[in-house]
Design a protein around this motif. Structure first.
Motif, short mmCIF file in Angstrom:
data_model
loop_
_atom_site.label_atom_id
_atom_site.label_comp_id
_atom_site.label_asym_id
_atom_site.label_seq_id
_atom_site.Cartn_x
_atom_site.Cartn_y
_atom_site.Cartn_z
N ASP A 40 -2.36 1.32 -3.13
CA ASP A 40 -1.99 2.17 -1.99
C ASP A 40 -0.48 2.09 -1.70
O ASP A 40 -0.04 2.43 -0.62
CB ASP A 40 -2.80 1.78 -0.74
CG ASP A 40 -2.56 0.35 -0.31
OD1 ASP A 40 -1.85 -0.40 -1.03
OD2 ASP A 40 -3.07 -0.03 0.76
N ARG A 41 0.29 1.62 -2.70
CA ARG A 41 1.72 1.41 -2.46
C ARG A 41 2.60 2.36 -3.25
O ARG A 41 2.29 2.70 -4.39
CB ARG A 41 2.11 -0.03 -2.81
CG ARG A 41 1.45 -0.99 -1.87
CD ARG A 41 1.91 -2.42 -2.08
NE ARG A 41 1.54 -3.12 -0.88
CZ ARG A 41 2.40 -3.72 -0.06
NH1 ARG A 41 3.66 -3.78 -0.36
NH2 ARG A 41 1.97 -4.29 1.05
N ALA A 42 3.72 2.73 -2.64
CA ALA A 42 4.71 3.57 -3.31
C ALA A 42 6.07 2.90 -3.19
O ALA A 42 6.32 2.16 -2.24
CB ALA A 42 4.74 4.96 -2.67
N PRO A 43 6.97 3.18 -4.15
CA PRO A 43 8.29 2.55 -4.10
C PRO A 43 9.26 3.32 -3.21
O PRO A 43 9.27 4.54 -3.22
CB PRO A 43 8.74 2.60 -5.56
CG PRO A 43 8.08 3.83 -6.11
CD PRO A 43 6.78 4.01 -5.36
N VAL A 44 10.07 2.59 -2.43
CA VAL A 44 11.06 3.25 -1.57
C VAL A 44 12.46 2.75 -1.89
O VAL A 44 12.65 1.64 -2.39
CB VAL A 44 10.77 3.02 -0.07
CG1 VAL A 44 9.55 3.81 0.36
CG2 VAL A 44 10.63 1.55 0.26
N PRO A 68 6.85 -5.17 3.27
CA PRO A 68 7.27 -4.67 1.96
C PRO A 68 7.77 -5.82 1.09
O PRO A 68 8.44 -6.73 1.57
CB PRO A 68 8.43 -3.74 2.32
CG PRO A 68 8.15 -3.31 3.72
CD PRO A 68 7.49 -4.47 4.38
N ASP A 69 7.42 -5.77 -0.21
CA ASP A 69 7.88 -6.84 -1.09
C ASP A 69 9.32 -6.59 -1.51
O ASP A 69 9.94 -5.60 -1.14
CB ASP A 69 6.93 -7.00 -2.28
CG ASP A 69 6.90 -5.74 -3.14
OD1 ASP A 69 7.92 -5.01 -3.18
OD2 ASP A 69 5.86 -5.48 -3.74
N GLU A 70 9.85 -7.48 -2.34
CA GLU A 70 11.28 -7.42 -2.65
C GLU A 70 11.65 -6.19 -3.47
O GLU A 70 12.78 -5.72 -3.41
CB GLU A 70 11.70 -8.70 -3.39
CG GLU A 70 11.77 -9.88 -2.45
CD GLU A 70 12.15 -11.15 -3.17
OE1 GLU A 70 12.45 -11.09 -4.36
OE2 GLU A 70 12.15 -12.20 -2.50
N ASP A 71 10.70 -5.68 -4.23
CA ASP A 71 10.98 -4.49 -5.02
C ASP A 71 10.83 -3.21 -4.21
O ASP A 71 11.01 -2.12 -4.72
CB ASP A 71 10.06 -4.41 -6.23
CG ASP A 71 10.33 -5.56 -7.20
OD1 ASP A 71 11.48 -6.02 -7.23
OD2 ASP A 71 9.40 -5.99 -7.88
N GLY A 72 10.46 -3.33 -2.94
CA GLY A 72 10.38 -2.17 -2.09
C GLY A 72 9.15 -1.31 -2.30
O GLY A 72 9.21 -0.09 -2.16
#
Ligand SMILES: [Zn+2]
Length: 330
Positions: free
Chosen positions: A48-52, A115-119
């Motif tokens: 359910d995650r997308a990169p920002v 949010p994790d470190e990779d966003g």
């Protein structure tokens, strides 16, 4: 979009601006052609995650503060679940590429963490901080992906189904029946008594200080207004009248659209259904403001329509009641 003082404008997840290009979906070669075009913009979902892009933080709430990190298609994408989300005003095409949560390790899946470190962020975390195009794109791709993950087989005969029409259809491999993505309507309502007090309820699994307006799913064969009246009667034993539409937004957790209403209570005596609620109470605006400030009532979630419905009743934003506190993401 209907806009008036009586409805809720600019709900966080109702800001879709892409043209969904429904007719273009029927072109069987569309996805392959878009995957071969480096100008196509791809939103990759992992679970359910997308990169920002930018600096995601829990304090991000202003639309446009975050941007989705879109990419060009890759060779691997053709073997994945590919969803055609539409085109923008310049004609640029947008695809969602969805990787299932299974196969990702727990850290990648997140599960409500910051949010994790990779966003990589969830829609609940980023929804309010994305611009209109990105909020709509993330909402659409997540909604559609959630449907695909749970509709891999035919509901008539049980045979596997395959995607068609850019992800807007699944077709049975045995009987060729067509299955369209579904959205489950739910009503959510501000029930107010003759003294302008608001009815708040607490779900059985919720913490002691979490209260919200009542909500429930629309049943087959039922109008939205009837669903509002039935849910309130079932949950707290109160009859309502004067049910009026306030606004709606998609709620892809996993597959709803939340439709907001106000309703006038005909009585104030609460008879709880303990299966639905463990507590319900009437609050005045002043009591609600005080409870927010003291923490007796938890502030409503950032992107929820519940927050906006409560603000509509309150006549001010939650942030203006508690200007110094950091936002809580829903
Ligand atoms: Zn079938």
């Amino acid at each position: 979009m209907v806009r008036s003082a009586d409805t809720l404008p600019d709900l966080a997840l109702s800001r879709a601006v892409l043209d969904r290009s429904g007719i273009e979906r029927r072109d069987g070669g569309l996805v392959a052609r878009l995957l071969a075009d480096p100008a196509t913009r791809v939103l990759e979902l992992r679970g359910d995650r997308a990169p920002v892009e930018g600096e995601p933080s829990v304090a991000s709430t202003a639309p446009g503060e975050l941007r989705l990190r879109l990419r060009a298609p890759t060779a691997e994408d053709s073997g994945r679940l590919v969803l055609f989300a539409g085109r923008d005003g310049e004609g640029t095409a947008y695809l969602g590429v969805a990787l299932p949560a299974e196969g990702l390790d727990r850290a990648e899946r997140g599960g409500g963490r910051l949010p994790d470190e990779d966003g990589w962020v969830t829609l609940r975390q980023a929804g309010a901080a994305l611009g209109d195009r990105d909020a709509g794109l993330f909402t659409t791709v997540l909604s559609l992906a959630n449907w695909h993950w749970t509709h891999t087989h035919c509901s008539r005969c049980g045979a596997p189904t395959a995607t068609a029409q850019g992800g807007w259809l699944r077709v049975c491999s045995a009987d060729h029946s067509e299955h369209y993505p579904r959205t489950d309507p739910a009503v959510i309502m501000a029930v107010v008594d003759e003294d302008e007090r608001l009815l708040l309820g607490r779900g059985p699994q919720w913490p002691d200080n979490r209260f919200s307006v009542l909500a429930g799913f629309v049943e087959p064969g039922e109008s939205l207004e009837a669903a509002v009246a039935r849910e309130v009667e079932e949950e707290v034993g109160i009859d309502v009248t004067d049910v009026r539409y306030l606004g709606n937004q998609p709620w892809p957790f996993p597959s709803s659209v939340m439709i907001g209403f106000t309703a006038r209570a005909l009585g104030t005596s609460i008879e709880l259904d303990p299966h639905e609620l463990s507590e319900a109470r009437w609050v005045t605006r002043e009591e609600y403001r005080t409870a927010l400030r003291t923490g007796a009532i938890h502030r409503p979630f950032g992107i929820s329509i519940a927050k906006r419905i409560i603000e509509h009743w309150l006549g001010q934003t939650i942030e203006s009641v508690m200007p110094d506190s950091s936002p809580v993401q829903g």
